[in-house]
Design a protein around this motif. Structure first.
Motif, PDB file in Angstrom:
ATOM      1  N   ALA A   1     -26.962 -22.462 -42.589  1.00 51.82           N
ATOM      2  CA  ALA A   1     -26.572 -23.674 -41.868  1.00 51.82           C
ATOM      3  C   ALA A   1     -27.678 -24.155 -40.951  1.00 51.82           C
ATOM      4  N   ASP A   2     -27.672 -25.466 -40.706  1.00 48.32           N
ATOM      5  CA  ASP A   2     -28.574 -26.119 -39.767  1.00 48.32           C
ATOM      6  C   ASP A   2     -27.908 -26.098 -38.394  1.00 48.32           C
ATOM      7  N   ILE A   3     -28.585 -25.569 -37.407  1.00 41.99           N
ATOM      8  CA  ILE A   3     -28.001 -25.454 -36.066  1.00 41.99           C
ATOM      9  C   ILE A   3     -27.664 -26.819 -35.464  1.00 41.99           C
ATOM     10  N   CYS A   4     -28.296 -27.871 -35.968  1.00 39.84           N
ATOM     11  CA  CYS A   4     -28.017 -29.220 -35.461  1.00 39.84           C
ATOM     12  C   CYS A   4     -26.860 -29.898 -36.197  1.00 39.84           C
ATOM     13  N   ASN A   5     -26.321 -29.220 -37.204  1.00 34.83           N
ATOM     14  CA  ASN A   5     -25.206 -29.782 -37.978  1.00 34.83           C
ATOM     15  C   ASN A   5     -24.384 -28.633 -38.547  1.00 34.83           C
ATOM     16  N   LEU A   6     -23.648 -27.962 -37.668  1.00 39.13           N
ATOM     17  CA  LEU A   6     -22.955 -26.736 -38.052  1.00 39.13           C
ATOM     18  C   LEU A   6     -21.671 -27.016 -38.832  1.00 39.13           C
ATOM     19  N   PRO A   7     -21.368 -26.193 -39.844  1.00 36.79           N
ATOM     20  CA  PRO A   7     -20.168 -26.394 -40.671  1.00 36.79           C
ATOM     21  C   PRO A   7     -18.930 -25.701 -40.090  1.00 36.79           C
ATOM     22  N   PHE A   8     -18.842 -25.608 -38.762  1.00 34.25           N
ATOM     23  CA  PHE A   8     -17.728 -24.908 -38.124  1.00 34.25           C
ATOM     24  C   PHE A   8     -16.902 -25.901 -37.318  1.00 34.25           C
ATOM     25  N   THR A   9     -15.607 -25.587 -37.166  1.00 34.23           N
ATOM     26  CA  THR A   9     -14.718 -26.470 -36.425  1.00 34.23           C
ATOM     27  C   THR A   9     -14.968 -26.353 -34.924  1.00 34.23           C
ATOM     28  N   ASP A  10     -14.455 -27.301 -34.170  1.00 36.40           N
ATOM     29  CA  ASP A  10     -14.589 -27.276 -32.720  1.00 36.40           C
ATOM     30  C   ASP A  10     -13.876 -26.057 -32.135  1.00 36.40           C
ATOM     31  N   ASN A  11     -14.414 -25.533 -31.047  1.00 38.17           N
ATOM     32  CA  ASN A  11     -13.733 -24.511 -30.240  1.00 38.17           C
ATOM     33  C   ASN A  11     -13.270 -23.296 -31.055  1.00 38.17           C
ATOM     34  N   PRO A  39     -36.832 -28.929 -33.188  1.00 38.56           N
ATOM     35  CA  PRO A  39     -37.335 -30.170 -32.595  1.00 38.56           C
ATOM     36  C   PRO A  39     -36.308 -30.867 -31.706  1.00 38.56           C
ATOM     37  N   ASP A  40     -35.066 -30.988 -32.185  1.00 37.80           N
ATOM     38  CA  ASP A  40     -34.019 -31.645 -31.391  1.00 37.80           C
ATOM     39  C   ASP A  40     -33.132 -30.566 -30.757  1.00 37.80           C
ATOM     40  N   ASP A  41     -33.647 -29.928 -29.720  1.00 39.85           N
ATOM     41  CA  ASP A  41     -32.877 -28.840 -29.111  1.00 39.85           C
ATOM     42  C   ASP A  41     -31.649 -29.351 -28.364  1.00 39.85           C
ATOM     43  N   THR A  42     -31.653 -30.640 -27.964  1.00 41.29           N
ATOM     44  CA  THR A  42     -30.469 -31.220 -27.316  1.00 41.29           C
ATOM     45  C   THR A  42     -29.289 -31.225 -28.283  1.00 41.29           C
ATOM     46  N   LYS A  43     -29.530 -31.674 -29.506  1.00 38.76           N
ATOM     47  CA  LYS A  43     -28.482 -31.697 -30.520  1.00 38.76           C
ATOM     48  C   LYS A  43     -28.003 -30.282 -30.836  1.00 38.76           C
ATOM     49  N   ALA A  44     -28.943 -29.339 -30.904  1.00 38.21           N
ATOM     50  CA  ALA A  44     -28.567 -27.949 -31.170  1.00 38.21           C
ATOM     51  C   ALA A  44     -27.675 -27.403 -30.059  1.00 38.21           C
ATOM     52  N   MET A  45     -28.029 -27.674 -28.809  1.00 31.99           N
ATOM     53  CA  MET A  45     -27.212 -27.225 -27.678  1.00 31.99           C
ATOM     54  C   MET A  45     -25.827 -27.866 -27.708  1.00 31.99           C
ATOM     55  N   GLN A  46     -25.755 -29.124 -28.094  1.00 33.97           N
ATOM     56  CA  GLN A  46     -24.461 -29.803 -28.196  1.00 33.97           C
ATOM     57  C   GLN A  46     -23.581 -29.161 -29.259  1.00 33.97           C
ATOM     58  N   GLU A  47     -24.188 -28.743 -30.361  1.00 30.44           N
ATOM     59  CA  GLU A  47     -23.443 -28.065 -31.416  1.00 30.44           C
ATOM     60  C   GLU A  47     -22.956 -26.693 -30.952  1.00 30.44           C
ATOM     61  N   LEU A  48     -23.795 -25.977 -30.212  1.00 29.92           N
ATOM     62  CA  LEU A  48     -23.379 -24.683 -29.664  1.00 29.92           C
ATOM     63  C   LEU A  48     -22.182 -24.865 -28.731  1.00 29.92           C
ATOM     64  N   TYR A  49     -22.238 -25.894 -27.914  1.00 26.17           N
ATOM     65  CA  TYR A  49     -21.144 -26.170 -26.983  1.00 26.17           C
ATOM     66  C   TYR A  49     -19.872 -26.551 -27.751  1.00 26.17           C
ATOM     67  N   ARG A  50     -20.033 -27.336 -28.804  1.00 27.19           N
ATOM     68  CA  ARG A  50     -18.878 -27.814 -29.574  1.00 27.19           C
ATOM     69  C   ARG A  50     -18.101 -26.670 -30.210  1.00 27.19           C
ATOM     70  N   VAL A  51     -18.805 -25.690 -30.794  1.00 23.78           N
ATOM     71  CA  VAL A  51     -18.100 -24.648 -31.548  1.00 23.78           C
ATOM     72  C   VAL A  51     -17.661 -23.471 -30.672  1.00 23.78           C
ATOM     73  N   LEU A  52     -18.126 -23.422 -29.414  1.00 28.97           N
ATOM     74  CA  LEU A  52     -17.699 -22.358 -28.503  1.00 28.97           C
ATOM     75  C   LEU A  52     -16.319 -22.675 -27.949  1.00 28.97           C
ATOM     76  N   LYS A  53     -15.462 -21.678 -27.884  1.00 28.91           N
ATOM     77  CA  LYS A  53     -14.124 -21.864 -27.325  1.00 28.91           C
ATOM     78  C   LYS A  53     -14.198 -22.123 -25.823  1.00 28.91           C
ATOM     79  N   PRO A  54     -13.258 -22.885 -25.275  1.00 28.21           N
ATOM     80  CA  PRO A  54     -13.163 -22.983 -23.818  1.00 28.21           C
ATOM     81  C   PRO A  54     -13.002 -21.582 -23.209  1.00 28.21           C
ATOM     82  N   GLY A  55     -13.821 -21.270 -22.231  1.00 33.16           N
ATOM     83  CA  GLY A  55     -13.816 -19.938 -21.647  1.00 33.16           C
ATOM     84  C   GLY A  55     -14.707 -18.951 -22.366  1.00 33.16           C
ATOM     85  N   GLY A  56     -15.251 -19.360 -23.523  1.00 32.65           N
ATOM     86  CA  GLY A  56     -16.108 -18.482 -24.301  1.00 32.65           C
ATOM     87  C   GLY A  56     -17.486 -18.329 -23.682  1.00 32.65           C
TER      88      GLY A  56
END
Length: 277
Positions: A150-160, A175-192
């Motif tokens: 998978a591409d860290i900037c376009n992850l195939p995982f659901t939110d949270n 190159p686009d580490d902002t997008k990668a960080m946004q994807e990490l935030y998106r797939v992490l559970k609240p409190g994770g």
């Protein structure tokens, strides 16, 4: 040996290095056995560790048995000493074993933690893969250890969907580490919890990048490695906060006795970015 390691690191693709290491590790561990330094990941001791580095090699940093570097051993000690990441269901039910500063488990359900690991390091892979108290998924574009390509900037995982995310020494390649960080935030559970280690120059206030530098030798000289696209400064933590993470700047070597910093061959002053959603 130092020149040989530099030649190997700079000329053999990483996926091939990973496969070759399975043959080399037991030989190196046997040749370097001793008592001076210890790898806390497997508890084995050696008379010296190996050198490592793409540009200027650091001496005595690569464990012969697990191939862990300073950052891996520091993270292992942090997870072991400060969190309940390694606790089994039986241990976590025991009140005498609950003295961890960071609780990752639901004490009511004791359900397995869902863990996502980017570019899985060999030092951790087998340990985490066989751990009964987690559901472990690895991902990368190229690594032979990846379950999901998978591409860290376009992850195939659901939110949270993940309780814990490890993404260490990856973002400096993106190159686009902002997008990668946004994807990490998106797939992490609240409190994770996420741990996103990077090579960092703490003497720099601001992160440095320059797309005009294209020569591999120049890139290695400026960025520390030919395939890095930036040198992170102290502002890295604030960038993670701007994405939405709550960030603990964990200077964990300052909490360890100096003799253990030396025994485990840690990099004094290295900061672990411990992030929560």
């Amino acid at each position: 040996m130092k020149k040989l390691f530099k030649l190997i690191l700079n000329n053999i693709p990483r996926p091939i290095l990973i496969r070759l290491s399975y043959v080399a590790r037991p030989i190196l561990a046997f040749l370097l056995r001793g008592t001076k330094f210890t790898d806390p990941i497997d508890g084995k001791s050696f008379k010296s560790f190996l050198p490592y580095g793409y540009g200027n090699q650091r001496n005595n940093v690569l464990s012969p048995s697990t191939l862990s570097l300073e950052r891996h051993r520091l993270l292992w000690l942090y997870l072991q000493n400060e969190t309940d990441f390694f606790q089994s269901e039986q241990i976590s039910k025991s009140s005498s074993k609950q003295n961890k500063s960071i609780k990752l488990r639901n004490s009511e359900t004791n359900s397995p933690l869902k863990v996502l690991h980017f570019a899985p390091e060999q030092a951790f892979y087998k340990k985490f893969k066989t751990q009964q108290n987690i559901i472990y998924t690895t991902t990368d574009l190229l690594s032979p250890l990846a379950d999901v390509k998978a591409d860290i900037c376009n992850l195939p995982f659901t939110d949270n969907c993940y309780d814990i995310i490890f993404c260490n020494h990856v973002l400096e390649h993106i190159p686009d580490d902002t997008k990668a960080m946004q994807e990490l935030y998106r797939v992490l559970k609240p409190g994770g919890m996420g741990i996103f280690q990077i090579p960092q120059d703490l003497s720099r206030a601001k992160t440095f990048s320059d797309d005009a530098v294209t020569n591999q030798k120049e890139r290695a000289k400026i960025f520390g490695q030919y395939d890095h696209v930036r040198v992170y400064g102290y502002d890295y933590f604030d960038k993670l906060r701007s994405i939405g993470f709550k960030v603990i700047e964990e200077d964990y070597t300052s909490k360890l006795a100096p003799e253990f910093v030396k025994k485990y061959c840690l990099a004094k002053g290295e900061i672990i970015p411990v992030c929560f959603k």
